[in-house]
Design an enzyme around this catalytic site. Sequence first.
Site, PDB file in Angstrom:
ATOM      1  N   ASP A   1      28.361 -38.176 -33.526  1.00 42.00           N
ATOM      2  CA  ASP A   1      28.783 -39.410 -32.895  1.00 42.00           C
ATOM      3  C   ASP A   1      28.665 -39.284 -31.237  1.00 42.00           C
ATOM      4  O   ASP A   1      29.271 -38.372 -30.732  1.00 42.00           O
ATOM      5  CB  ASP A   1      30.457 -39.677 -33.099  1.00 42.00           C
ATOM      6  CG  ASP A   1      31.202 -40.684 -32.326  1.00 42.00           C
ATOM      7  OD1 ASP A   1      30.395 -41.504 -31.674  1.00 42.00           O
ATOM      8  OD2 ASP A   1      32.167 -40.559 -32.131  1.00 42.00           O
TER       9      ASP A   1
ATOM     10  N   GLY B   1      28.822 -40.637 -27.959  1.00 41.49           N
ATOM     11  CA  GLY B   1      29.607 -41.836 -27.356  1.00 41.49           C
ATOM     12  C   GLY B   1      28.943 -41.628 -25.932  1.00 41.49           C
ATOM     13  O   GLY B   1      28.204 -41.213 -25.383  1.00 41.49           O
TER      14      GLY B   1
ATOM     15  N   LYS C   1      30.644 -35.813 -30.531  1.00 45.21           N
ATOM     16  CA  LYS C   1      31.341 -35.283 -31.459  1.00 45.21           C
ATOM     17  C   LYS C   1      30.504 -35.081 -32.851  1.00 45.21           C
ATOM     18  O   LYS C   1      29.687 -35.659 -33.092  1.00 45.21           O
ATOM     19  CB  LYS C   1      32.468 -36.192 -31.964  1.00 45.21           C
ATOM     20  CG  LYS C   1      33.465 -36.340 -30.732  1.00 45.21           C
ATOM     21  CD  LYS C   1      34.727 -37.316 -31.109  1.00 45.21           C
ATOM     22  CE  LYS C   1      35.547 -37.308 -30.119  1.00 45.21           C
ATOM     23  NZ  LYS C   1      36.496 -38.269 -30.225  1.00 45.21           N
TER      24      LYS C   1
ATOM     25  N   TYR D   1      30.188 -60.343 -36.766  1.00 51.55           N
ATOM     26  CA  TYR D   1      29.407 -60.506 -35.403  1.00 51.55           C
ATOM     27  C   TYR D   1      28.556 -61.606 -35.202  1.00 51.55           C
ATOM     28  O   TYR D   1      27.751 -61.636 -36.557  1.00 51.55           O
ATOM     29  CB  TYR D   1      28.969 -59.435 -34.871  1.00 51.55           C
ATOM     30  CG  TYR D   1      29.589 -58.736 -33.614  1.00 51.55           C
ATOM     31  CD1 TYR D   1      31.124 -58.906 -33.232  1.00 51.55           C
ATOM     32  CD2 TYR D   1      28.875 -58.120 -32.534  1.00 51.55           C
ATOM     33  CE1 TYR D   1      31.500 -58.725 -32.011  1.00 51.55           C
ATOM     34  CE2 TYR D   1      29.387 -57.673 -31.465  1.00 51.55           C
ATOM     35  CZ  TYR D   1      30.650 -57.614 -31.255  1.00 51.55           C
ATOM     36  OH  TYR D   1      31.238 -57.289 -29.912  1.00 51.55           O
TER      37      TYR D   1
ATOM     38  N   GLY E   1      28.013 -52.123 -31.745  1.00 55.22           N
ATOM     39  CA  GLY E   1      28.049 -50.907 -31.578  1.00 55.22           C
ATOM     40  C   GLY E   1      27.995 -50.041 -32.747  1.00 55.22           C
ATOM     41  O   GLY E   1      29.016 -50.372 -33.650  1.00 55.22           O
ATOM     42  N   SER E   2      27.214 -49.064 -33.129  1.00 51.23           N
ATOM     43  CA  SER E   2      27.153 -48.546 -34.238  1.00 51.23           C
ATOM     44  C   SER E   2      28.571 -47.542 -34.538  1.00 51.23           C
ATOM     45  O   SER E   2      29.085 -47.208 -35.434  1.00 51.23           O
ATOM     46  CB  SER E   2      25.873 -47.661 -34.167  1.00 51.23           C
ATOM     47  OG  SER E   2      26.141 -46.614 -33.171  1.00 51.23           O
ATOM     48  N   ASP E   3      29.128 -47.093 -33.362  1.00 51.51           N
ATOM     49  CA  ASP E   3      30.496 -46.479 -33.324  1.00 51.51           C
ATOM     50  C   ASP E   3      31.712 -47.468 -33.936  1.00 51.51           C
ATOM     51  O   ASP E   3      32.507 -46.972 -34.778  1.00 51.51           O
ATOM     52  CB  ASP E   3      30.752 -45.526 -31.952  1.00 51.51           C
ATOM     53  CG  ASP E   3      30.876 -46.856 -30.907  1.00 51.51           C
ATOM     54  OD1 ASP E   3      30.235 -48.167 -30.893  1.00 51.51           O
ATOM     55  OD2 ASP E   3      31.263 -46.509 -29.935  1.00 51.51           O
TER      56      ASP E   3
ATOM     57  N   THR F   1      36.367 -43.796 -23.598  1.00 47.07           N
ATOM     58  CA  THR F   1      35.896 -44.246 -22.293  1.00 47.07           C
ATOM     59  C   THR F   1      36.203 -45.672 -22.258  1.00 47.07           C
ATOM     60  O   THR F   1      36.507 -46.232 -21.212  1.00 47.07           O
ATOM     61  CB  THR F   1      34.393 -44.051 -21.994  1.00 47.07           C
ATOM     62  OG1 THR F   1      34.171 -42.540 -22.415  1.00 47.07           O
ATOM     63  CG2 THR F   1      33.894 -44.407 -20.974  1.00 47.07           C
TER      64      THR F   1
ATOM     65  N   THR G   1      54.804 -44.597  -6.988  1.00 48.86           N
ATOM     66  CA  THR G   1      53.472 -45.196  -7.322  1.00 48.86           C
ATOM     67  C   THR G   1      52.489 -44.548  -8.403  1.00 48.86           C
ATOM     68  O   THR G   1      52.146 -45.086  -9.368  1.00 48.86           O
ATOM     69  CB  THR G   1      52.794 -45.058  -5.843  1.00 48.86           C
ATOM     70  OG1 THR G   1      53.407 -45.797  -4.804  1.00 48.86           O
ATOM     71  CG2 THR G   1      51.247 -45.656  -5.974  1.00 48.86           C
TER      72      THR G   1
END
Length: 251
Positions: free
Chosen positions: A8, A10, A15, A92, A99-101, A124, A174
């Site tokens: 995988d 990415g 991975k 889709y 995306g293939s993932d 991400t 903050t």
Amino acid sequence: MSHILAIDSGNSNIKWGLYRGDQWLKQGNVFYKDVFNLEDEFINLPTPTFIIISHVARSETKNQITKLISLWPSKPQWLSSNNFRCNVINGYSDPSQLGSDRWAALIAAWRIEKQPCLVINVGTAVTIDVLSESGKFLGGIILPGFNLMTRSLLSGTQLTNVELGRYEDFPVSTENALQSGLIHCILGAVDRMYNLLLSSVNLASVNCIISGGSASLLIPFFKLPIKVINNLVLEGLIIVANDTVGNSEPS
């Protein structure tokens, strides 16, 4: 019995895992800039009889992976999304654009659930995808992950010397306001997609399948029913690989 190598690749990490029979023999994870460190790992693996890869990032990384797996004679399958695979329908508008993932994760989630669910990957980027009662991918959303949102805030404001704090319901610093805001942002998107899914099916509740390197930052705050699956994309790649091998065997 065959060995399947799943990778995988990415946006930030690569991975991988070696699978045999019905179990993982070994898994690993490296930052994309350290991809060549995998050579020391791969050279000691049994020769894989099938290699399957999801790649969604840089062409340079794809070239590096190609060089690494040239250790073995097996020709890799680079997963791409299509209209239908492993009982999942791709809704889709342009199925090849998914995306293939995400495609692999949806395939794994359907094998786990076989009923409507949210498929959440926190990396991400954060993806929140919807599977229907028939195994159709109805669509999904993409938003920045923790690191991208943090970098955007720090680069676009005067918060240059502020670090992330901890979660509070009502932040009074903050640092804590930043961390709490990031968590609320992603959880709010999950809640909205969850409610949209429930409004389209005749069920009181559905499961959320969650995976990804930053999933642990969200899990303590979930109020929805969840199943945590490590390396969901790799699990989907194995399902596709077994389906491919099974369909290619003579009857």
